[in-house]
Design an enzyme around this catalytic site. Structure first.
Site, PDB file in Angstrom:
ATOM      1  N   ASP A 235       9.473   3.098   0.187  1.00 16.63           N
ATOM      2  CA  ASP A 235       8.443   3.765   1.029  1.00 16.63           C
ATOM      3  C   ASP A 235       8.506   3.315   2.609  1.00 16.63           C
ATOM      4  O   ASP A 235       8.042   2.321   2.943  1.00 16.63           O
ATOM      5  CB  ASP A 235       7.007   3.267   0.509  1.00 16.63           C
ATOM      6  CG  ASP A 235       5.648   3.816   1.182  1.00 16.63           C
ATOM      7  OD1 ASP A 235       5.864   4.631   2.059  1.00 16.63           O
ATOM      8  OD2 ASP A 235       4.569   3.508   0.720  1.00 16.63           O
TER       9      ASP A 235
ATOM     10  N   TYR B 187       0.848  -1.180  -0.118  1.00 20.68           N
ATOM     11  CA  TYR B 187       0.049   0.054  -0.076  1.00 20.68           C
ATOM     12  C   TYR B 187       0.729   1.394  -0.060  1.00 20.68           C
ATOM     13  O   TYR B 187       1.837   1.293   0.881  1.00 20.68           O
ATOM     14  CB  TYR B 187      -0.807  -0.064   1.243  1.00 20.68           C
ATOM     15  CG  TYR B 187      -1.799   1.220   1.340  1.00 20.68           C
ATOM     16  CD1 TYR B 187      -2.839   1.285   0.278  1.00 20.68           C
ATOM     17  CD2 TYR B 187      -1.593   2.377   2.281  1.00 20.68           C
ATOM     18  CE1 TYR B 187      -3.579   2.387   0.442  1.00 20.68           C
ATOM     19  CE2 TYR B 187      -2.633   3.316   2.309  1.00 20.68           C
ATOM     20  CZ  TYR B 187      -3.400   3.362   1.514  1.00 20.68           C
ATOM     21  OH  TYR B 187      -4.466   4.470   1.515  1.00 20.68           O
TER      22      TYR B 187
ATOM     23  N   LYS C 200       3.616   8.872   9.334  1.00 25.01           N
ATOM     24  CA  LYS C 200       3.334   8.319  10.453  1.00 25.01           C
ATOM     25  C   LYS C 200       4.151   8.804  11.621  1.00 25.01           C
ATOM     26  O   LYS C 200       3.909   9.789  12.184  1.00 25.01           O
ATOM     27  CB  LYS C 200       2.934   6.631  10.246  1.00 25.01           C
ATOM     28  CG  LYS C 200       2.026   6.383   9.401  1.00 25.01           C
ATOM     29  CD  LYS C 200       1.611   4.801   9.368  1.00 25.01           C
ATOM     30  CE  LYS C 200       0.366   4.589   8.413  1.00 25.01           C
ATOM     31  NZ  LYS C 200       0.506   4.196   7.224  1.00 25.01           N
TER      32      LYS C 200
HETATM   33  C1  LIG Z   1       0.107   4.446   5.883  1.00 26.72           C
HETATM   34  C2  LIG Z   1       0.886   4.495   4.508  1.00 26.72           C
HETATM   35  C3  LIG Z   1       0.933   5.280   3.396  1.00 26.72           C
HETATM   36  C4  LIG Z   1      -0.281   6.350   3.348  1.00 26.72           C
HETATM   37  O1  LIG Z   1      -0.021   7.403   4.217  1.00 26.72           O
HETATM   38  P1  LIG Z   1      -1.190   8.192   4.677  1.00 26.72           P
HETATM   39  O2  LIG Z   1      -0.700   9.178   5.683  1.00 26.72           O
HETATM   40  O3  LIG Z   1      -2.496   7.437   5.253  1.00 26.72           O
HETATM   41  O4  LIG Z   1      -1.668   8.855   3.333  1.00 26.72           O
HETATM   42  C5  LIG Z   1       1.828   5.064   2.086  1.00 26.72           C
HETATM   43  N1  LIG Z   1       2.599   4.093   2.453  1.00 26.72           N
HETATM   44  C6  LIG Z   1       2.667   3.263   3.447  1.00 26.72           C
HETATM   45  C7  LIG Z   1       3.746   2.073   3.543  1.00 26.72           C
HETATM   46  C8  LIG Z   1       1.846   3.357   4.454  1.00 26.72           C
HETATM   47  O5  LIG Z   1       1.881   2.615   5.539  1.00 26.72           O
END
Ligand SMILES: *Cc1c(COP(=O)(O)O)cnc(C)c1O
Length: 436
Positions: free
Chosen positions: A240, A145, A272
């Site tokens: 990411d 994701y 996060k």
């Molecule tokens: C949570 C997450 C996102 C998206 O971040 P948001 O602040 O929810 O838009 C993208 N990549 C990874 C790996 C994530 O865990």
């Protein structure tokens, strides 16, 4: 005042004004059933719902609350930032200090640009990669994701490497035609793809360790392989670390596992933890690529609230607490909590795979180890739902989906772990009873 309403009453009310009653889908409990709890307070390792129930929190806002809720150090710094205004829409010292802190922890981040969500960070990284390479194709992995931007909302296809198909109505084939989805941990598929289309690929993007399909660690050397094959073909490698950044170690997943393998991605994305619970995220990477961003370069990217002084204060105060001692504690707690739960499931003869990547972990209700998204989907999600609700009833809040990582905080106590252990034993028996 309406504070006497219960979670159920709030949720009924919410559904009349907010689609599904929630601001983000997984919160609605759809995959586990039942009514989401409306939380009103958190302190340290615990959260309280509007009904007055207390929970040990193993969600931690999906990671950001790494030092626990309402930590006095963070609260103090946020308060003093707030008292001087919430936002200027102009440069401020806070963002400079936070950017320097990120660069000090992750030397590959020679430049950092702040945004407000992980989605935006990844979107920006993809745009930069395409601009830097003058190529269009993006390679992502099934089950990873990267936020909800159009080009990355694509399903896994069967076969070796499938052209991306839209995962959501409203995303056009045009928006995903330049996205290729590959099974995670599949070296052969990547070799084949690069042999065929290597010169068209702008970037390979992966979660440092997938943790949005449950925790599926990269097989040893897989991320290094991705970095190498990308480089060889003139593509960029985007790591990411929105979830793993500054959670797995002081330098994120890369700092713990990547650095020693002697490779560095071209771009990192963070979110996060770096906002400590405030809306804050970032893209970072080599100066050569990052300086393409406007106004240094011509790749446009902007944000009214980007680098916001309150959010950067929360982020910096949180990172100040994220020292080596904290990571030692998090690793130990993750092992303790994870293996306690796994032992409880084993004792009740519930088939499961307990999977860990640093201090992130999750449980798949399947007998086999899970290495990719297809395998993750073979699990018994109804067993998870029983386990989830039993834990929740007993005051343990865990992610309301079998496809999410669990998060420990530095605030967990021995007493919390005992409570988790007792609850897990009962919950495991309920899963066992159900399957008979
Ligand atoms: C949570 C997450 C996102 C998206 O971040 P948001 O602040 O929810 O838009 C993208 N990549 C990874 C790996 C994530 O865990």
């Amino acid at each position: 005042m309406t504070t006497f309403e219960t979670s159920l009453q709030w949720h009924n009310r919410a559904q009349r004004i907010i689609p599904g009653g929630v601001s983000s889908p997984v919160r609605a409990f759809q995959s586990v059933g039942g009514t989401p709890r409306y939380f009103v307070k958190g302190e340290g390792s615990k959260v309280w719902d509007v009904d007055g129930n207390e929970y040990v929190d193993l969600v931690g806002s999906w990671g950001p609350m790494i030092v626990g809720h309402a930590h006095p150090h963070v609260v103090g710094r946020v308060k003093s930032a707030m008292e001087k205004s919430f936002s200027f829409g102009a440069p401020g010292p806070g963002e400079v200090l936070l950017a320097e802190e990120i660069a000090a922890r992750v030397p590959g981040c020679e430049r950092v640009r702040f945004v407000s969500s992980g989605t935006e960070a990844v979107m920006t990284a993809v745009r930069l990669a395409r601009a830097a390479t003058s190529r269009n194709l993006i390679v992502k992995f099934a089950g990873c994701y990267h936020g909800h931007s159009d080009s990355l909302l694509v399903q896994s296809g069967s076969g070796i490497a499938t052209l991306g198909l839209p995962n959501s109505p409203g995303v056009t084939p045009g928006q995903t035609q330049d996205t290729i989805v590959v099974p995670f941990n599949d070296v052969d598929a990547m070799n084949q793809l690069f042999a065929e289309r290597g010169s068209d690929i702008a970037a390979v993007i992966t979660e440092a360790t997938p943790a949005n399909m449950g925790v599926v660690p990269p097989l040893p050397g897989f991320n290094k392989f991705l970095a190498d094959i990308s480089k060889r073909h003139g593509a960029l490698f985007i790591l990411d670390e929105v979830m793993t950044g500054f959670r797995i170690s002081q330098g994120g997943w890369w700092g713990k596992f990547g650095q020693e393998e002697n490779w560095t991605p071209d771009l990192f994305t963070f979110g996060k933890v770096i906002g400590g619970g405030m809306p804050l995220a970032a893209v970072g990477g080599s100066a050569a690529v990052m300086e393409l961003l406007a106004p240094s370069g011509s790749v446009y990217q902007a944000g009214t609230l980007s680098g916001n002084p309150v959010a950067t204060a929360a982020g910096l105060a949180t990172l100040e607490l994220c020292d080596p001692d904290l990571y030692t504690v998090l690793d130990a707690r993750a092992h303790e909590v994870g293996s306690t739960i796994s032992d409880a499931l084993t004792a009740a003869s519930v088939e499961h795979s307990f999977q860990q990547a640093g201090n992130l972990f999750s449980f798949f209700f399947t007998p086999k180890e899970v290495n990719n998204f297809d395998q993750a989907q073979e699990q018994d999600t109804s067993a998870f739902a029983v386990f989830f609700h039993s834990l929740l009833e007993q005051g343990i809040s865990v992610p309301p989906s079998a496809f999410e990582a669990w998060f420990v905080s530095g605030a967990l106590t021995d007493h919390d772990v005992e409570k988790i252990s007792t609850a897990a034993t009962i919950a495991a028996h309920q899963v066992r009873l159900r399957s008979n």
